[in-house]
Scaffold this motif. Structure first.
Motif, mmCIF file in Angstrom:
data_model
loop_
_atom_site.group_PDB
_atom_site.id
_atom_site.type_symbol
_atom_site.label_atom_id
_atom_site.label_comp_id
_atom_site.label_asym_id
_atom_site.label_seq_id
_atom_site.Cartn_x
_atom_site.Cartn_y
_atom_site.Cartn_z
ATOM 1 N N HIS A 191 55.642 32.056 0.332
ATOM 2 C CA HIS A 191 55.616 30.695 0.902
ATOM 3 C C HIS A 191 54.329 30.457 1.682
ATOM 4 N N THR A 192 53.232 31.056 1.242
ATOM 5 C CA THR A 192 51.895 31.031 1.858
ATOM 6 C C THR A 192 51.840 31.970 3.054
ATOM 7 N N TYR A 193 50.651 32.106 3.616
ATOM 8 C CA TYR A 193 50.487 33.014 4.750
ATOM 9 C C TYR A 193 50.841 32.345 6.085
ATOM 10 N N GLY A 194 50.357 31.111 6.288
ATOM 11 C CA GLY A 194 50.595 30.467 7.580
ATOM 12 C C GLY A 194 51.143 29.064 7.492
ATOM 13 N N HIS A 195 51.785 28.719 6.358
ATOM 14 C CA HIS A 195 52.465 27.427 6.188
ATOM 15 C C HIS A 195 51.522 26.251 6.398
ATOM 16 N N ALA A 196 50.288 26.386 5.932
ATOM 17 C CA ALA A 196 49.343 25.267 5.951
ATOM 18 C C ALA A 196 49.547 24.415 4.700
ATOM 19 N N ALA A 197 49.070 23.182 4.757
ATOM 20 C CA ALA A 197 49.247 22.259 3.641
ATOM 21 C C ALA A 197 48.203 22.499 2.557
ATOM 22 N N PHE A 198 48.611 22.320 1.313
ATOM 23 C CA PHE A 198 47.699 22.469 0.183
ATOM 24 C C PHE A 198 47.242 21.119 -0.364
ATOM 25 N N THR A 199 47.573 20.046 0.356
ATOM 26 C CA THR A 199 47.054 18.714 0.068
ATOM 27 C C THR A 199 46.584 18.107 1.391
ATOM 28 N N SER A 200 45.835 17.023 1.293
ATOM 29 C CA SER A 200 45.254 16.434 2.509
ATOM 30 C C SER A 200 46.285 15.733 3.376
ATOM 31 N N ASP A 201 47.398 15.331 2.795
ATOM 32 C CA ASP A 201 48.411 14.603 3.552
ATOM 33 C C ASP A 201 49.784 15.190 3.224
ATOM 34 N N CYS A 202 50.260 16.062 4.086
ATOM 35 C CA CYS A 202 51.557 16.712 3.861
ATOM 36 C C CYS A 202 52.281 16.811 5.192
ATOM 37 N N TYR A 203 52.985 15.749 5.523
ATOM 38 C CA TYR A 203 53.715 15.687 6.792
ATOM 39 C C TYR A 203 52.738 15.953 7.944
ATOM 40 N N HIS A 204 53.074 16.858 8.847
ATOM 41 C CA HIS A 204 52.215 17.117 9.995
ATOM 42 C C HIS A 204 51.434 18.424 9.822
ATOM 43 N N LEU A 205 51.448 19.013 8.643
ATOM 44 C CA LEU A 205 50.870 20.325 8.450
ATOM 45 C C LEU A 205 49.342 20.265 8.366
ATOM 46 N N THR A 206 48.695 21.291 8.914
ATOM 47 C CA THR A 206 47.240 21.388 8.867
ATOM 48 C C THR A 206 46.786 21.710 7.448
ATOM 49 N N ARG A 210 40.234 24.108 0.309
ATOM 50 C CA ARG A 210 40.426 24.519 -1.081
ATOM 51 C C ARG A 210 39.903 25.935 -1.322
ATOM 52 N N ARG A 211 38.770 26.269 -0.737
ATOM 53 C CA ARG A 211 38.160 27.577 -0.984
ATOM 54 C C ARG A 211 39.020 28.730 -0.460
ATOM 55 N N GLU A 212 40.024 28.435 0.390
ATOM 56 C CA GLU A 212 40.865 29.477 0.960
ATOM 57 C C GLU A 212 42.237 29.587 0.287
ATOM 58 N N ARG A 219 47.019 37.025 -0.377
ATOM 59 C CA ARG A 219 47.220 37.809 0.842
ATOM 60 C C ARG A 219 48.706 37.950 1.161
ATOM 61 N N THR A 220 49.457 36.870 0.950
ATOM 62 C CA THR A 220 50.883 36.906 1.256
ATOM 63 C C THR A 220 51.633 37.831 0.314
ATOM 64 N N PHE A 221 51.305 37.802 -0.976
ATOM 65 C CA PHE A 221 51.905 38.761 -1.904
ATOM 66 C C PHE A 221 51.633 40.194 -1.429
ATOM 67 N N ASP A 222 50.416 40.449 -0.962
ATOM 68 C CA ASP A 222 50.062 41.797 -0.508
ATOM 69 C C ASP A 222 50.823 42.194 0.755
ATOM 70 N N VAL A 223 51.097 41.219 1.631
ATOM 71 C CA VAL A 223 51.845 41.514 2.852
ATOM 72 C C VAL A 223 53.310 41.835 2.525
ATOM 73 N N GLU A 249 43.738 26.199 -8.195
ATOM 74 C CA GLU A 249 43.301 27.294 -7.328
ATOM 75 C C GLU A 249 44.239 28.494 -7.405
ATOM 76 N N LEU A 250 45.505 28.263 -7.759
ATOM 77 C CA LEU A 250 46.460 29.368 -7.840
ATOM 78 C C LEU A 250 46.558 29.959 -9.250
ATOM 79 N N ALA A 251 45.854 29.371 -10.200
ATOM 80 C CA ALA A 251 45.923 29.852 -11.580
ATOM 81 C C ALA A 251 45.578 31.334 -11.727
ATOM 82 N N PRO A 252 44.603 31.885 -10.990
ATOM 83 C CA PRO A 252 44.280 33.307 -11.180
ATOM 84 C C PRO A 252 45.403 34.267 -10.797
ATOM 85 N N LEU A 253 46.408 33.802 -10.055
ATOM 86 C CA LEU A 253 47.410 34.703 -9.491
ATOM 87 C C LEU A 253 48.599 34.943 -10.406
#
Length: 336
Positions: A191-206, A210-212, A219-223, A249-253
């Motif tokens: 569910h991602t590493y720190g629950h950040a948004a993957f779009t520019s407008d997603c509720y109140h999430l930061t 894209r580069r990250e 990283r989360t799979f590894d954790v 961006e997630l295609a390589p995984l």
């Protein structure tokens, strides 16, 4: 008196020079798969992290609680080479056999539910953890973002469930993560590493740059992987917010994106009754039900859960692990 000068020092210097040149020209060994400690220097050896030797990627550790499936070997892996390849350092051969694994490089499929046949449904629980939530844990009267009542009820009634974990939640609750991994009826997902948004407008999430995005999910799979248990390559975006850029961006995984067709509305609910109504009014065979295991911001989920389970039974619906509900990916409708 004439003293004859020796040529030995000159010969020794020449030999040393040749050795240095040889070292510089020698091929560099291939790097093995990047581990979570390399991706997360701040958490290189966090308290409660599973000890060395914990079985990775879909196996259980030797110290797993009674009732866990027996540990299995990791084919093709050694201590020096965990199984990664130069072409795909974030995955091992075992990853390709996990539920939800897809071809790396292809756009990930996005699924809402499984086949509408039979009577199985998936209970999924998100374990969110943002930096703001972590700061609350460091302050006075810290809240709990781990609802033990939910876990205990599922254990007591032997109900299967799938947990979508953020990496920061795992760091905060390593013992509970180990408990989830030790239950053969529970699956672990990303569910991602720190629950950040993957779009520019997603509720109140930061928003996450894209580069990250790729590194965040890898990283989360590894954790999660060192905890063993029933690992998957399922992934859920925070807030279910995603677009084609995020999927690219997630295609390589090599993963499957799981949204869900039954949104419970349990975050910040003040009463349990609306949660139950939301679930039971939408649920159908093959449904994926979205709930939360974060007590402080979903305080009524544990009270709603017994009523949800009773309502499912009345409708002839049986909770099952997400992998069993989705079944063959070719039979699951994809929105990618």
């Amino acid at each position: 008196m004439h003293v004859k000068k020796t040529r030995i020092p000159l010969v020794a210097a020449a030999v040393a020079l040749v050795a240095v040149v040889a070292l510089l020209l020698a091929p560099t060994p291939l790097r093995s798969r990047v581990q979570a400690t390399a991706l997360d220097p701040a958490g290189a050896a966090p308290a409660g992290t599973p000890p060395a030797g914990t079985a990775p990627h879909g196996t259980t550790s030797a110290t797993a609680p009674a009732g866990s499936p027996p540990p299995t070997a990791t084919p093709g892996s050694t201590a020096a080479d965990p199984g990664g390849t130069a072409a795909d350092p974030g995955r091992t051969g075992d990853d390709a056999r996990l539920p939800g694994a897809t071809q790396p490089g292809a756009l990930p499929p996005v699924v809402d539910h499984g086949p509408r046949t039979g009577g199985k449904v998936a209970l999924t629980f998100d374990a969110d953890m943002t930096d703001a939530m972590r700061r609350q844990l460091r302050g006075p009267n810290p809240p709990s973002y781990a609802n033990l009542a939910i876990v205990e009820l599922l254990e007591r009634q032997q109900v299967p469930a799938t947990f979508f974990l953020t990496g920061k939640w795992v760091r905060e609750y390593p013992e509970l993560t180990r408990r989830l991994a030790g239950n053969p009826r529970f699956e672990l997902a990303n569910h991602t590493y720190g629950h950040a948004a993957f779009t520019s407008d997603c509720y109140h999430l930061t928003p996450l740059p894209r580069r990250e995005m790729t590194a965040d999910v890898a990283r989360t799979f590894d954790v999660i992987a060192p905890y063993g248990g029933r690992q998957t390559r399922y992934f859920r975006f925070p807030g279910l917010c995603h677009d084609r850029t995020a999927l690219t961006e997630l295609a390589p995984l090599g993963l499957t994106v799981v949204d869900g067709d039954v949104v419970s509305g349990d975050p910040f609910a003040k009463y349990w009754q609306p949660i139950v109504r939301a679930v039971l009014s939408q649920v159908r065979p093959g449904s994926v039900i979205i709930l939360h295991v974060t007590e402080a911001n979903a305080p009524m989920t544990d009270e709603a859960l017994p009523h949800i389970l009773a309502g499912l039974a009345e409708r002839g619906l049986e909770p099952a692990p997400l992998s069993e509900v989705l079944g063959d990916p070719a039979r699951v409708a994809s929105r990618s």
